[in-house]
Design a protein around this motif. Structure first.
Motif, PDB file in Angstrom:
ATOM      1  N   TRP A  88      12.568  23.523  17.600  1.00  0.00           N
ATOM      2  CA  TRP A  88      11.529  22.942  16.786  1.00  0.00           C
ATOM      3  C   TRP A  88      11.055  23.649  15.474  1.00  0.00           C
ATOM      4  O   TRP A  88      10.804  24.711  15.755  1.00  0.00           O
ATOM      5  N   ARG A  89       9.826  23.037  14.333  1.00  0.00           N
ATOM      6  CA  ARG A  89       9.368  23.728  13.196  1.00  0.00           C
ATOM      7  C   ARG A  89       8.253  23.510  12.841  1.00  0.00           C
ATOM      8  O   ARG A  89       7.635  22.136  13.030  1.00  0.00           O
ATOM      9  N   PRO A  90       7.576  23.959  12.874  1.00  0.00           N
ATOM     10  CA  PRO A  90       5.554  23.989  12.773  1.00  0.00           C
ATOM     11  C   PRO A  90       5.925  22.726  11.477  1.00  0.00           C
ATOM     12  O   PRO A  90       6.086  22.988  10.962  1.00  0.00           O
ATOM     13  N   GLU A  91       4.705  22.423  11.340  1.00  0.00           N
ATOM     14  CA  GLU A  91       4.730  20.983  10.462  1.00  0.00           C
ATOM     15  C   GLU A  91       3.146  21.785   9.667  1.00  0.00           C
ATOM     16  O   GLU A  91       3.059  22.566   9.938  1.00  0.00           O
ATOM     17  N   PRO A  92       3.181  21.497   8.142  1.00  0.00           N
ATOM     18  CA  PRO A  92       1.988  22.686   7.298  1.00  0.00           C
ATOM     19  C   PRO A  92       1.021  22.228   7.544  1.00  0.00           C
ATOM     20  O   PRO A  92       0.273  23.051   7.334  1.00  0.00           O
ATOM     21  N   ASP A  93       0.184  21.641   8.215  1.00  0.00           N
ATOM     22  CA  ASP A  93      -0.502  21.322   8.741  1.00  0.00           C
ATOM     23  C   ASP A  93      -1.068  21.455  10.330  1.00  0.00           C
ATOM     24  O   ASP A  93      -2.359  21.285  10.729  1.00  0.00           O
ATOM     25  N   LEU A  94      -0.585  22.504  10.565  1.00  0.00           N
ATOM     26  CA  LEU A  94      -0.364  23.304  12.385  1.00  0.00           C
ATOM     27  C   LEU A  94      -1.377  23.834  12.222  1.00  0.00           C
ATOM     28  O   LEU A  94      -0.541  25.331  11.822  1.00  0.00           O
ATOM     29  N   ASP A  95      -2.873  23.861  12.935  1.00  0.00           N
ATOM     30  CA  ASP A  95      -3.475  25.220  12.578  1.00  0.00           C
ATOM     31  C   ASP A  95      -3.452  26.094  14.303  1.00  0.00           C
ATOM     32  O   ASP A  95      -3.780  26.676  14.493  1.00  0.00           O
ATOM     33  N   VAL A  96      -2.777  25.420  15.508  1.00  0.00           N
ATOM     34  CA  VAL A  96      -3.467  25.906  16.831  1.00  0.00           C
ATOM     35  C   VAL A  96      -1.225  25.608  17.002  1.00  0.00           C
ATOM     36  O   VAL A  96      -0.958  24.362  17.652  1.00  0.00           O
ATOM     37  N   LEU A  97      -0.644  26.764  17.677  1.00  0.00           N
ATOM     38  CA  LEU A  97       0.678  26.488  18.496  1.00  0.00           C
ATOM     39  C   LEU A  97      -0.067  27.363  20.275  1.00  0.00           C
ATOM     40  O   LEU A  97      -0.048  28.176  19.493  1.00  0.00           O
ATOM     41  N   ILE A  98       1.054  26.300  21.008  1.00  0.00           N
ATOM     42  CA  ILE A  98       0.076  26.981  21.888  1.00  0.00           C
ATOM     43  C   ILE A  98       1.687  27.112  23.172  1.00  0.00           C
ATOM     44  O   ILE A  98       2.084  25.971  22.687  1.00  0.00           O
ATOM     45  N   CYS A  99       2.127  28.265  23.289  1.00  0.00           N
ATOM     46  CA  CYS A  99       3.426  28.100  23.904  1.00  0.00           C
ATOM     47  C   CYS A  99       2.898  29.173  25.511  1.00  0.00           C
ATOM     48  O   CYS A  99       2.966  30.367  25.657  1.00  0.00           O
ATOM     49  N   ASN A 100       2.885  27.886  26.573  1.00  0.00           N
ATOM     50  CA  ASN A 100       2.183  29.169  27.494  1.00  0.00           C
ATOM     51  C   ASN A 100       3.527  28.407  28.605  1.00  0.00           C
ATOM     52  O   ASN A 100       3.511  27.844  29.678  1.00  0.00           O
ATOM     53  N   ALA A 101       3.757  29.958  29.433  1.00  0.00           N
ATOM     54  CA  ALA A 101       4.470  30.256  30.713  1.00  0.00           C
ATOM     55  C   ALA A 101       5.714  29.917  30.169  1.00  0.00           C
ATOM     56  O   ALA A 101       6.155  28.365  30.693  1.00  0.00           O
ATOM     57  N   VAL A 102       6.325  29.571  29.066  1.00  0.00           N
ATOM     58  CA  VAL A 102       7.869  28.768  28.129  1.00  0.00           C
ATOM     59  C   VAL A 102       8.730  30.051  28.017  1.00  0.00           C
ATOM     60  O   VAL A 102       9.878  30.262  28.506  1.00  0.00           O
ATOM     61  N   LEU A 103       8.277  30.967  27.007  1.00  0.00           N
ATOM     62  CA  LEU A 103       9.206  32.006  26.601  1.00  0.00           C
ATOM     63  C   LEU A 103       9.729  32.934  27.271  1.00  0.00           C
ATOM     64  O   LEU A 103      10.975  32.885  27.021  1.00  0.00           O
TER      65      LEU A 103
END
Length: 265
Positions: A88-103
């Motif tokens: 996955w790669r972020p789009e230019p307008d992504l202001d909040v990225l959440i990654c909960n209990a994944v990594l």
């Protein structure tokens, strides 16, 4: 394969770290919000209530989880996609990225965090939570049973000893990446009712830690393995007043990209 129903057995307990994580993200009107590893989408759906008007999306590697998420009824539209967080790669307008209990499931996720911090727009928020309970009695019991002769060749290689860092490790990593960082840990005490035939910690682990073990064993071996593990868990977590007291450590990090390290996010 992920089973949404099994995962949601303890939905209230599993959702609390998500809300505690988001409480430290002060974004007001983000253009886009992504929930990586969104699971069945129940928590992702709350993001539309928090940020109405934002473009909300969720991604998960499990088709079963995404099917469950797409079946949710929502007034605000949310897009759900099957995908791998590593690609996955972020789009230019992504202001909040959440990654909960994944990594904790992703080898090399420290490099992934560094890449996300570089690719997100300046001022974006990166919020992650991982379980920090890999040295808890539950996981020590799992490794002990897996090391027994019957299971050593099949199950033991599937287990991960210490796949996550501590708060200092994540804070140093993201500070070096140019972020302002808030990192902490919390130990929740879950009071699990002992109402069924299975030990409640065994039922909890079936939703997450035991998933790869279940996938590797046939029905008979799985029944025997879970019986051995259940006996070990009964010793580690005795039933008291009709419930089991289950401490669960979790590690949190909230980072703001492109900010000076001495700033408090």
């Amino acid at each position: 394969m992920w089973d949404p129903s099994t995962y949601l057995r303890y939905g209230d307990e599993r959702s609390r770290p998500f809300h505690d994580l988001l409480a430290r993200v002060p974004a007001e009107r983000p253009r886009a919000v992504v929930d990586l590893g969104c699971g069945p989408g129940t928590l992702t759906a709350t993001l539309a209530d928090r940020w109405p008007g934002s473009r909300i999306s969720g991604l998960d590697s499990s088709a079963e989880m995404i099917d469950r998420a797409r079946a949710l009824t929502r007034a605000e539209p949310i897009s759900f996609t099957v995908g791998d967080v590593r690609a996955w790669r972020p789009e230019p307008d992504l202001d909040v990225l959440i990654c909960n209990a994944v990594l904790q499931w992703v080898p090399g996720h420290r490099e992934l965090l560094t890449r996300w911090a570089a690719e997100l727009p300046a001022g974006a928020w990166l919020a992650c939570q991982v379980p920090g309970n890999f040295d808890a009695p539950s996981h020590r019991a799992l490794r002990e049973v897996a090391a027994r002769p019957r299971w050593a060749a099949t199950v033991a290689p599937l287990l991960r000893a210490a796949p996550v860092a501590d708060p200092v490790g994540y804070a140093a990593l993201l500070t070096e990446a140019g972020c302002a960082v808030d990192a902490w840990e919390t130990t929740y005490l879950h009071l699990l009712p002992a109402t069924g035939a299975d030990h409640p910690v065994l039922a909890w682990m079936e939703g997450t830690a035991l998933r790869p073990v279940r996938a590797a064993l046939d029905a008979g071996d799985w029944s025997d393995f879970r019986a051995e593990l259940g006996a070990a868990l009964t010793e580690s977590y005795p039933v008291r007043q009709g419930r089991v007291y289950f401490p669960f450590r979790r590690i949190f990090v909230v980072a703001r990209t492109g900010a000076r390290a001495e700033e408090n996010p």
